[in-house]
Design an enzyme around this catalytic site. Structure first.
Site, PDB file in Angstrom:
ATOM      1  CD  GLU A  47      -2.889  -1.188   2.309  1.00 54.27           C
ATOM      2  OE1 GLU A  47      -2.356  -1.507   3.384  1.00 54.27           O
ATOM      3  OE2 GLU A  47      -4.091  -0.925   2.192  1.00 54.27           O
ATOM      4  CD  GLU A  67      -3.603  -6.017   3.566  1.00 56.65           C
ATOM      5  OE1 GLU A  67      -3.665  -6.750   2.550  1.00 56.65           O
ATOM      6  OE2 GLU A  67      -2.947  -4.963   3.594  1.00 56.65           O
TER       7      GLU A  67
HETATM    8  C1  LIG Z   1       6.544 -12.211   5.136  1.00 66.47           C
HETATM    9  C2  LIG Z   1       6.402 -13.679   4.907  1.00 66.47           C
HETATM   10  C3  LIG Z   1       6.052 -13.992   3.465  1.00 66.47           C
HETATM   11  C4  LIG Z   1       7.751 -14.355   5.246  1.00 66.47           C
HETATM   12  O1  LIG Z   1       7.634 -15.732   5.178  1.00 66.47           O
HETATM   13  P1  LIG Z   1       8.828 -16.670   5.682  1.00 66.47           P
HETATM   14  O2  LIG Z   1       8.382 -18.085   5.448  1.00 66.47           O
HETATM   15  O3  LIG Z   1      10.090 -16.218   5.103  1.00 66.47           O
HETATM   16  O4  LIG Z   1       8.968 -16.414   7.244  1.00 66.47           O
HETATM   17  P2  LIG Z   1       7.881 -16.595   8.376  1.00 66.47           P
HETATM   18  O5  LIG Z   1       6.521 -16.587   7.858  1.00 66.47           O
HETATM   19  O6  LIG Z   1       8.286 -17.752   9.232  1.00 66.47           O
HETATM   20  O7  LIG Z   1       8.070 -15.244   9.188  1.00 66.47           O
HETATM   21  C5  LIG Z   1       9.243 -14.995   9.956  1.00 66.47           C
HETATM   22  C6  LIG Z   1       8.831 -14.370  11.260  1.00 66.47           C
HETATM   23  O8  LIG Z   1       8.270 -13.081  11.005  1.00 66.47           O
HETATM   24  C7  LIG Z   1       6.973 -12.989  11.588  1.00 66.47           C
HETATM   25  N1  LIG Z   1       6.157 -12.110  10.737  1.00 66.47           N
HETATM   26  C8  LIG Z   1       6.050 -12.116   9.407  1.00 66.47           C
HETATM   27  N2  LIG Z   1       5.238 -11.153   8.977  1.00 66.47           N
HETATM   28  C9  LIG Z   1       4.803 -10.516  10.083  1.00 66.47           C
HETATM   29  C10 LIG Z   1       3.928  -9.408  10.311  1.00 66.47           C
HETATM   30  N3  LIG Z   1       3.339  -8.762   9.286  1.00 66.47           N
HETATM   31  N4  LIG Z   1       3.704  -9.037  11.573  1.00 66.47           N
HETATM   32  C11 LIG Z   1       4.298  -9.667  12.621  1.00 66.47           C
HETATM   33  N5  LIG Z   1       5.136 -10.711  12.470  1.00 66.47           N
HETATM   34  C12 LIG Z   1       5.378 -11.118  11.223  1.00 66.47           C
HETATM   35  C13 LIG Z   1       6.456 -14.423  11.604  1.00 66.47           C
HETATM   36  O9  LIG Z   1       5.458 -14.564  12.556  1.00 66.47           O
HETATM   37  C14 LIG Z   1       7.740 -15.172  11.953  1.00 66.47           C
HETATM   38  O10 LIG Z   1       7.975 -15.082  13.334  1.00 66.47           O
HETATM   39  P3  LIG Z   1       7.597 -16.276  14.316  1.00 66.47           P
HETATM   40  O11 LIG Z   1       8.166 -15.862  15.622  1.00 66.47           O
HETATM   41  O12 LIG Z   1       6.098 -16.348  14.354  1.00 66.47           O
HETATM   42  O13 LIG Z   1       8.180 -17.529  13.739  1.00 66.47           O
HETATM   43  C15 LIG Z   1       5.305 -14.261   5.832  1.00 66.47           C
HETATM   44  O14 LIG Z   1       5.732 -14.159   7.158  1.00 66.47           O
HETATM   45  C16 LIG Z   1       4.002 -13.556   5.710  1.00 66.47           C
HETATM   46  O15 LIG Z   1       3.225 -13.869   4.834  1.00 66.47           O
HETATM   47  N6  LIG Z   1       3.750 -12.596   6.605  1.00 66.47           N
HETATM   48  C17 LIG Z   1       2.458 -11.926   6.716  1.00 66.47           C
HETATM   49  C18 LIG Z   1       2.322 -10.848   5.704  1.00 66.47           C
HETATM   50  C19 LIG Z   1       0.987 -10.162   5.855  1.00 66.47           C
HETATM   51  O16 LIG Z   1      -0.029 -10.803   5.979  1.00 66.47           O
HETATM   52  N7  LIG Z   1       0.994  -8.831   5.824  1.00 66.47           N
HETATM   53  C20 LIG Z   1      -0.195  -8.039   5.982  1.00 66.47           C
HETATM   54  C21 LIG Z   1      -0.254  -7.520   7.373  1.00 66.47           C
HETATM   55  S1  LIG Z   1      -1.754  -6.631   7.691  1.00 66.47           S
HETATM   56  C22 LIG Z   1      -1.484  -5.097   7.019  1.00 66.47           C
HETATM   57  O17 LIG Z   1      -0.458  -4.844   6.489  1.00 66.47           O
HETATM   58  C23 LIG Z   1      -2.602  -4.131   7.194  1.00 66.47           C
HETATM   59  C24 LIG Z   1      -2.495  -2.997   6.232  1.00 66.47           C
HETATM   60  O18 LIG Z   1      -3.543  -3.002   5.293  1.00 66.47           O
HETATM   61  C25 LIG Z   1      -2.433  -1.689   6.971  1.00 66.47           C
HETATM   62  C26 LIG Z   1      -3.737  -1.277   7.548  1.00 66.47           C
HETATM   63  C27 LIG Z   1      -3.652   0.076   8.162  1.00 66.47           C
HETATM   64  C28 LIG Z   1      -4.121  -0.055   9.520  1.00 66.47           C
HETATM   65  C29 LIG Z   1      -5.207   0.897   9.755  1.00 66.47           C
HETATM   66  C30 LIG Z   1      -5.792   0.527  11.053  1.00 66.47           C
HETATM   67  C31 LIG Z   1      -7.247   0.777  11.024  1.00 66.47           C
HETATM   68  C32 LIG Z   1      -7.802   0.226  12.252  1.00 66.47           C
HETATM   69  C33 LIG Z   1      -9.222   0.565  12.356  1.00 66.47           C
HETATM   70  C34 LIG Z   1      -9.612   0.173  13.724  1.00 66.47           C
HETATM   71  C35 LIG Z   1     -10.782   0.901  14.163  1.00 66.47           C
HETATM   72  C36 LIG Z   1     -11.148   0.297  15.438  1.00 66.47           C
HETATM   73  C37 LIG Z   1     -12.034   1.218  16.161  1.00 66.47           C
HETATM   74  O19 LIG Z   1     -12.829   1.902  15.550  1.00 66.47           O
HETATM   75  O20 LIG Z   1     -11.914   1.201  17.394  1.00 66.47           O
END
Ligand SMILES: CC(C)(COP(=O)(O)OP(=O)(O)OC[C@H]1O[C@@H](n2cnc3c(N)ncnc32)[C@H](O)[C@@H]1OP(=O)(O)O)[C@@H](O)C(=O)NCCC(=O)NCCSC(=O)C[C@@H](O)CCCCCCCCCCCCC(=O)O
Length: 663
Positions: A47, A67
């Site tokens: 994004e 997501e």
């Molecule tokens: C990245 C990967 C493809 C890597 O894969 P790989 O196999 O190499 O490694 P691992 O999967 O083993 O990962 C290693 C390690 O890293 C951790 N990890 C990976 N990604 C993340 C992450 N995004 N966050 C935290 N930790 C992560 C993983 O857990 C491993 O550690 P562990 O200790 O567990 O072994 C693969 O990891 C992957 O696919 N990751 C996820 C990618 C993903 O899904 N990304 C999207 C995240 S969501 C996002 O980005 C949201 C956006 O749209 C932003 C939104 C804005 C927010 C606005 C908020 C509005 C809120 C409104 C609320 C209103 C509430 C109210 O009204 O009150």
């Protein structure tokens, strides 16, 4: 590399500058901003790149908006910018599936402007210098009109129907379609407002919590441990170059394909000539179809076929996949032990027999483990790696690593009847049969379970797998026989309630889909279209009358509670017995192996969501009503957890440790 927002922060305070205003500021900048994408740009990472004026990606980069897999939508403008950049149909595909795309595919979509094999940042800097003087108005995606096909209403209607069908009750894919529809039909600012509203609903939903829990659970199962204290980080696997599969029935064929596709040399052994010929043909077909789908050459030359077990003498690891019969498996293990080099790992694909008994047939019982694949073995992601009392950490580490290399999610579990998955399935199936005895129909029970989110209800699943499979096991266990004194099927076995309904259907030759009759009727043998069967309904009426059972009205709640809570109760027993190290192991097994709906997190997470005290109270209620059904008796660990104030699932391991230490 940017994997998006930190998922761990979603439950609490989020750190860092707010993403949406930052992306707007970048897009509004008067100087060109070029995103250099190395490795991955997922979620918020992509994004951010969409807010830039240009995107340069390394050829090995991957991008996506995953997501939806976390119960969310791309909430930093992704749902509004992506359709404006690549068009509505392509954006719907990426956003509703969450799939990652390669740099080449991203270039084809127009998602990136250039790809490079060189240093991406250097290339991006040069690119920026080249475009420095160019006007930026045409580069701000939020100002683009949304390119829609003329029949946009029809398109959204069709997509919505498809998504609803496949979502199995998950709400995020539907919200994703709604957000893209806003991009297609509203001005950008109003679309952003709609994105915010939808995201707010998803963000605080139980489904998002379940999916985010599951994201970490999948990764946690790789950090396995054994009751002996052996662990993933202190146990080194041994490399496997050449493997063998013994027995080329359905399971053996799938395992052979999975190994060959991952690049392993495989010796595939089937002693029956006719079976061998059929297997060769089937395996080649599977490899060719798989290779075509992936655009690679089929790995046909990775496999050497043979009829003689001697041909596995030099392999590093054998997976036995012969018929599920202990005497036969013991014989195969004796032969393998005599034929193979002493260092060969000997694994069994048994779905529930005692690994220890097999290990005892060999010279090196420490090299024996279970590798329980799920059908079809080249497709299903789950592998249970089963350690017996003699299995060494080396053998477990090697099987876990092999599982990873062939693309499986591997879960290490202890040795007991049915291991984790099939052990928990038993009370679930049992309750479903009892519900029929008490007045329900197969279609009602299935409907309730499918509405909950299972891909298939219990009876449709039994028809698909074949009713004869369980029948043979029950016969071997001495269960599926009539009472010797009366010659009648008995409803009490070894002091417990038993339902002979499945046995009675098998006696009629009703084995499910393959015979065209089972719990349902089918147009012809092999057909997949299940229809309610009036014969079955009369059969149930007669059965109830014969056993003086009075049918009562069974509602939705009773079906769900009895089927799911009895299964969950068994899950707690499994934790108490140390067969699974933690609730995540059970949940991952159920989602990947038994189509448990991921947006409910898995059975143990579901129990935590419902409330452990409620699960306990309902089990007590049903056990009181059915005291001859021990699987309904709440187990000690569940009581202990409730007595400890129902801690969050992440804290269960501490209570489990205490309970086990008191045993
Ligand atoms: C990245 C990967 C493809 C890597 O894969 P790989 O196999 O190499 O490694 P691992 O999967 O083993 O990962 C290693 C390690 O890293 C951790 N990890 C990976 N990604 C993340 C992450 N995004 N966050 C935290 N930790 C992560 C993983 O857990 C491993 O550690 P562990 O200790 O567990 O072994 C693969 O990891 C992957 O696919 N990751 C996820 C990618 C993903 O899904 N990304 C999207 C995240 S969501 C996002 O980005 C949201 C956006 O749209 C932003 C939104 C804005 C927010 C606005 C908020 C509005 C809120 C409104 C609320 C209103 C509430 C109210 O009204 O009150």
């Amino acid at each position: 590399m940017h994997s998006g927002a930190d998922i761990k922060e979603f439950g609490g305070q989020m750190s860092g500058p707010p993403l949406i205003p930052m992306i707007h500021a970048i897009e509004a900048a008067s100087k060109p901003v070029v995103a250099a994408i190395e490795g991955i740009a997922l979620g918020g990472g992509l994004e951010l790149a969409l807010g830039c004026h240009y995107r340069i990606a390394h050829s090995k980069a991957r991008v996506g908006l995953p997501e939806v897999t976390l119960g969310l939508l791309p909430g930093a403008g992704g749902s509004q910018r992506l359709p404006r950049l690549i068009g509505v149909p392509a954006a719907l595909d990426l956003i509703t599936t969450g799939r990652h795309v390669t740099a080449a595919e991203a270039l084809k979509f127009g998602l990136v402007d250039q790809i490079t094999d060189h240093n991406t940042v250097n290339v991006a800097v040069k690119f920026a210098q080249r475009v420095a003087d160019q006007p930026l108005d045409a580069r701000r995606i939020s100002t683009y009109p949304c390119l829609c096909p003329s029949d946009v209403a029809v398109l959204f209607e069709e997509v919505m129907q498809r998504v609803r069908r496949t979502a199995r009750g998950a709400i995020a894919p539907i919200a994703c379609v709604q957000a893209v529809r806003a991009a297609a039909t509203l001005p950008y600012n109003q679309g952003m407002e709609r994105e915010r509203e939808l995201m707010a609903t998803l963000f605080t939903s139980g489904q998002a919590r379940a999916l985010q829990y599951f994201f970490f659970a999948q990764r946690a199962v790789g950090r396995w441990s054994m009751p002996s204290g052996a662990r993933w980080d202190t146990s080194k696997p041994r490399p496997v170059h050449k493997a063998a599969v013994i027995g080329l029935g359905t399971m053996g064929r799938g395992i052979t394909v999975a190994l060959a596709q991952a690049g392993f040399s495989v010796v595939a052994v089937e002693t029956q000539e006719k079976q061998l010929m059929e297997a060769k043909q089937a395996i080649s077909g599977m490899l060719e179809r798989g290779a075509k789908r992936r655009g690679v050459a089929p790995a046909l030359d990775k496999i050497n076929y043979g009829r003689n077990i001697q041909s596995v003498a030099d392999v590093d690891l054998v997976i036995e996949a012969v018929f599920e019969d202990m005497a036969l498996k013991k014989k195969v293990f004796q032969q393998l032990s005599a034929v193979c080099k002493p260092s060969t790992f000997l694994c069994s694909n048994t779905s529930g027999l005692d690994i220890d008994q097999l290990a005892c047939q060999t010279r090196n019982p420490e090299l024996v483990v279970g590798m329980h694949f799920f059908a079809p073995a080249h497709v299903m992601k789950l592998l249970e790696v089963v350690y017996g009392p003699k299995s060494s950490p080396l053998a477990v580490a090697t099987a876990m690593q092999l599982g990873k290399k062939i693309g499986k999610v591997s879960v290490a579990v202890g040795n007991c009847r049915g291991f984790v998955g099939n052990r928990m399935l038993k009370p679930y199936l049992e309750q479903a049969l009892f519900l029929l005895e008490e007045g329900a129909t197969p279609e009602f029970v299935d409907q309730v379970l499918e509405e909950f989110g299972f891909a298939m209800g219990v009876f449709r699943m039994s028809d698909l797998s074949g009713l004869d499979v369980g029948w043979k096991v029950r016969m071997a266990d001495g269960l599926a026989m009539p009472d010797p004194t009366t010659g009648q099927p008995t409803r009490l076995r070894q002091g417990r309630r038993y339902s002979p309904l499945g046995d009675l259907l098998c006696e009629q030759g009703r084995f499910g889909q393959k015979t065209g009759r089972g719990w349902y009727q089918y147009d012809k043998p092999g057909s997949q279209v299940a229809k309610p069967d009036p014969w079955l309904h009369s059969f149930l009426d007669e059965y109830r009358a014969r056993h003086a059972l009075v049918a009562h009205r069974i509602d939705h709640q009773e079906v769900l509670e009895r089927c799911l809570y009895s299964m969950i109760n068994e899950g707690f027993r499994i934790l108490e017995d140390g067969i699974a190290a933690g609730p995540e192991d059970i949940d991952v097994i159920y989602v990947f192996g038994y189509s448990w709906p991921r947006h409910h997190g898995g059975p143990m997470f579901y129990a935590a969501t419902v409330g452990l005290n409620k699960v306990l109270e309902r089990l007590e209620h049903y056990y009181q009503a059915h005291p001859d059904v021990p699987s309904l008796q709440p187990c000690h660990l569940l009581r202990k957890l409730v007595a400890s104030g129902s801690p969050p699932i992440q804290k269960w391991r501490e209570v489990i440790k205490k309970v086990r230490s008191q045993l």
